[in-house]
Design a protein around this motif. Structure first.
Motif, PDB file in Angstrom:
ATOM      1  N   ARG A  22       1.035  -1.060  -0.176  1.00 46.59           N
ATOM      2  CA  ARG A  22       0.390  -0.018   0.005  1.00 46.59           C
ATOM      3  C   ARG A  22       1.057   1.498  -0.029  1.00 46.59           C
ATOM      4  N   ARG A  23       1.399   0.940   1.065  1.00 50.24           N
ATOM      5  CA  ARG A  23       3.224   2.429   0.335  1.00 50.24           C
ATOM      6  C   ARG A  23       3.550   2.638  -1.042  1.00 50.24           C
ATOM      7  N   ILE A  24       3.521   2.037  -1.788  1.00 47.71           N
ATOM      8  CA  ILE A  24       4.747   2.172  -2.844  1.00 47.71           C
ATOM      9  C   ILE A  24       3.286   1.861  -4.066  1.00 47.71           C
ATOM     10  N   GLY A  25       1.529   1.592  -3.580  1.00 47.69           N
ATOM     11  CA  GLY A  25       0.339   2.338  -4.997  1.00 47.69           C
ATOM     12  C   GLY A  25      -0.356   1.080  -4.617  1.00 47.69           C
ATOM     13  N   LEU A  26      -0.312  -0.001  -4.818  1.00 43.74           N
ATOM     14  CA  LEU A  26      -0.512  -1.113  -4.869  1.00 43.74           C
ATOM     15  C   LEU A  26      -1.786  -1.130  -3.768  1.00 43.74           C
ATOM     16  N   GLY A  27      -3.059  -1.473  -4.056  1.00 45.45           N
ATOM     17  CA  GLY A  27      -4.235  -2.166  -3.215  1.00 45.45           C
ATOM     18  C   GLY A  27      -4.684  -0.646  -3.290  1.00 45.45           C
ATOM     19  N   ARG A  28      -4.674   0.303  -4.403  1.00 53.14           N
ATOM     20  CA  ARG A  28      -5.510   1.468  -4.334  1.00 53.14           C
ATOM     21  C   ARG A  28      -5.375   1.590  -5.910  1.00 53.14           C
ATOM     22  N   LEU A  29      -5.390   0.695  -6.306  1.00 50.61           N
ATOM     23  CA  LEU A  29      -5.518   1.022  -8.129  1.00 50.61           C
ATOM     24  C   LEU A  29      -7.053   0.867  -8.021  1.00 50.61           C
ATOM     25  N   PRO A  30      -7.491   1.461  -9.317  1.00 52.85           N
ATOM     26  CA  PRO A  30      -9.161   1.006  -9.779  1.00 52.85           C
ATOM     27  C   PRO A  30      -9.053  -0.334 -10.240  1.00 52.85           C
ATOM     28  N   GLY A  31     -10.081  -0.756  -9.620  1.00 54.17           N
ATOM     29  CA  GLY A  31     -10.608  -2.579  -8.955  1.00 54.17           C
ATOM     30  C   GLY A  31     -10.024  -2.680  -7.801  1.00 54.17           C
ATOM     31  N   ASP A  32      -9.606  -2.492  -6.796  1.00 51.23           N
ATOM     32  CA  ASP A  32      -9.448  -2.339  -5.502  1.00 51.23           C
ATOM     33  C   ASP A  32     -10.222  -1.891  -5.053  1.00 51.23           C
ATOM     34  N   PHE A  33     -11.240  -3.110  -4.381  1.00 52.68           N
ATOM     35  CA  PHE A  33     -12.689  -2.565  -3.716  1.00 52.68           C
ATOM     36  C   PHE A  33     -11.987  -2.961  -2.257  1.00 52.68           C
ATOM     37  N   SER A  34     -13.134  -1.963  -1.713  1.00 58.91           N
ATOM     38  CA  SER A  34     -12.214  -1.930  -0.194  1.00 58.91           C
ATOM     39  C   SER A  34     -13.726  -1.455   0.405  1.00 58.91           C
ATOM     40  N   PHE A  35     -14.760  -2.380   1.236  1.00 61.62           N
ATOM     41  CA  PHE A  35     -15.360  -1.688   1.781  1.00 61.62           C
ATOM     42  C   PHE A  35     -15.893  -2.790   3.101  1.00 61.62           C
ATOM     43  N   ARG A  36     -16.936  -1.625   3.912  1.00 67.46           N
ATOM     44  CA  ARG A  36     -17.649  -2.475   5.797  1.00 67.46           C
ATOM     45  C   ARG A  36     -18.344  -3.093   5.595  1.00 67.46           C
ATOM     46  N   PHE A  37     -18.294  -4.488   6.078  1.00 62.16           N
ATOM     47  CA  PHE A  37     -19.640  -5.447   6.466  1.00 62.16           C
ATOM     48  C   PHE A  37     -18.869  -6.236   7.704  1.00 62.16           C
ATOM     49  N   ARG A  38     -20.324  -5.918   8.487  1.00 65.06           N
ATOM     50  CA  ARG A  38     -20.758  -6.258   9.364  1.00 65.06           C
ATOM     51  C   ARG A  38     -19.524  -5.543  10.756  1.00 65.06           C
ATOM     52  N   GLY A  39     -19.003  -4.663  10.698  1.00 63.11           N
ATOM     53  CA  GLY A  39     -18.394  -3.875  11.613  1.00 63.11           C
ATOM     54  C   GLY A  39     -16.209  -4.782  11.121  1.00 63.11           C
ATOM     55  N   ARG A  40     -16.691  -5.049   9.916  1.00 66.71           N
ATOM     56  CA  ARG A  40     -15.232  -5.908   9.515  1.00 66.71           C
ATOM     57  C   ARG A  40     -14.994  -4.826   7.911  1.00 66.71           C
ATOM     58  N   GLU A  41     -13.697  -4.298   7.910  1.00 63.02           N
ATOM     59  CA  GLU A  41     -12.557  -4.206   7.158  1.00 63.02           C
ATOM     60  C   GLU A  41     -12.670  -5.258   5.995  1.00 63.02           C
ATOM     61  N   TRP A  42     -12.995  -5.420   4.476  1.00 63.29           N
ATOM     62  CA  TRP A  42     -13.156  -6.223   3.703  1.00 63.29           C
ATOM     63  C   TRP A  42     -12.058  -5.715   1.866  1.00 63.29           C
ATOM     64  N   HIS A  43     -11.096  -5.856   2.017  1.00 62.36           N
ATOM     65  CA  HIS A  43     -10.182  -5.821   0.870  1.00 62.36           C
ATOM     66  C   HIS A  43     -10.542  -6.695   0.105  1.00 62.36           C
ATOM     67  N   LEU A  44     -11.100  -6.772  -1.648  1.00 66.17           N
ATOM     68  CA  LEU A  44     -10.842  -7.527  -2.140  1.00 66.17           C
ATOM     69  C   LEU A  44      -9.976  -6.662  -3.530  1.00 66.17           C
ATOM     70  N   PRO A  45      -7.992  -6.780  -3.518  1.00 67.37           N
ATOM     71  CA  PRO A  45      -7.572  -6.174  -4.378  1.00 67.37           C
ATOM     72  C   PRO A  45      -7.733  -6.699  -5.884  1.00 67.37           C
ATOM     73  N   ILE A  46      -8.452  -6.568  -6.112  1.00 74.63           N
ATOM     74  CA  ILE A  46      -8.736  -7.727  -8.071  1.00 74.63           C
ATOM     75  C   ILE A  46      -7.410  -6.979  -8.508  1.00 74.63           C
TER      76      ILE A  46
END
Length: 63
Positions: A22-46
């Motif tokens: 994440r420090r070098i920019g991966l995980g924040r690309l278009p197509g990387d999804f982050s959402f909160r569901f039932r109190g947990r943070e979920w990451h889908l780094p497609i």
């Protein structure tokens, strides 16, 4: 079948190195999804997983 294995390995690498990547920019690309569901943070780094998969495939082709 080979591409699926490479994709899963890239996904595991991404999960293990998520903070550093994440420090070098991966995980924040278009197509990387982050959402909160039932109190947990979920990451889908497609997109990041696909990028790491392509890099791994290129390295594998060179070897």
């Amino acid at each position: 079948m080979r591409w699926l294995i490479v994709f899963l390995l890239a996904f595991l690498v991404f999960q293990g190195l998520a903070d550093w990547l994440r420090r070098i920019g991966l995980g924040r690309l278009p197509g990387d999804f982050s959402f909160r569901f039932r109190g947990r943070e979920w990451h889908l780094p497609i997109a990041s997983s696909l990028l790491l998969s392509l890099i791994a495939m290129a390295i594998g082709a060179l070897i």
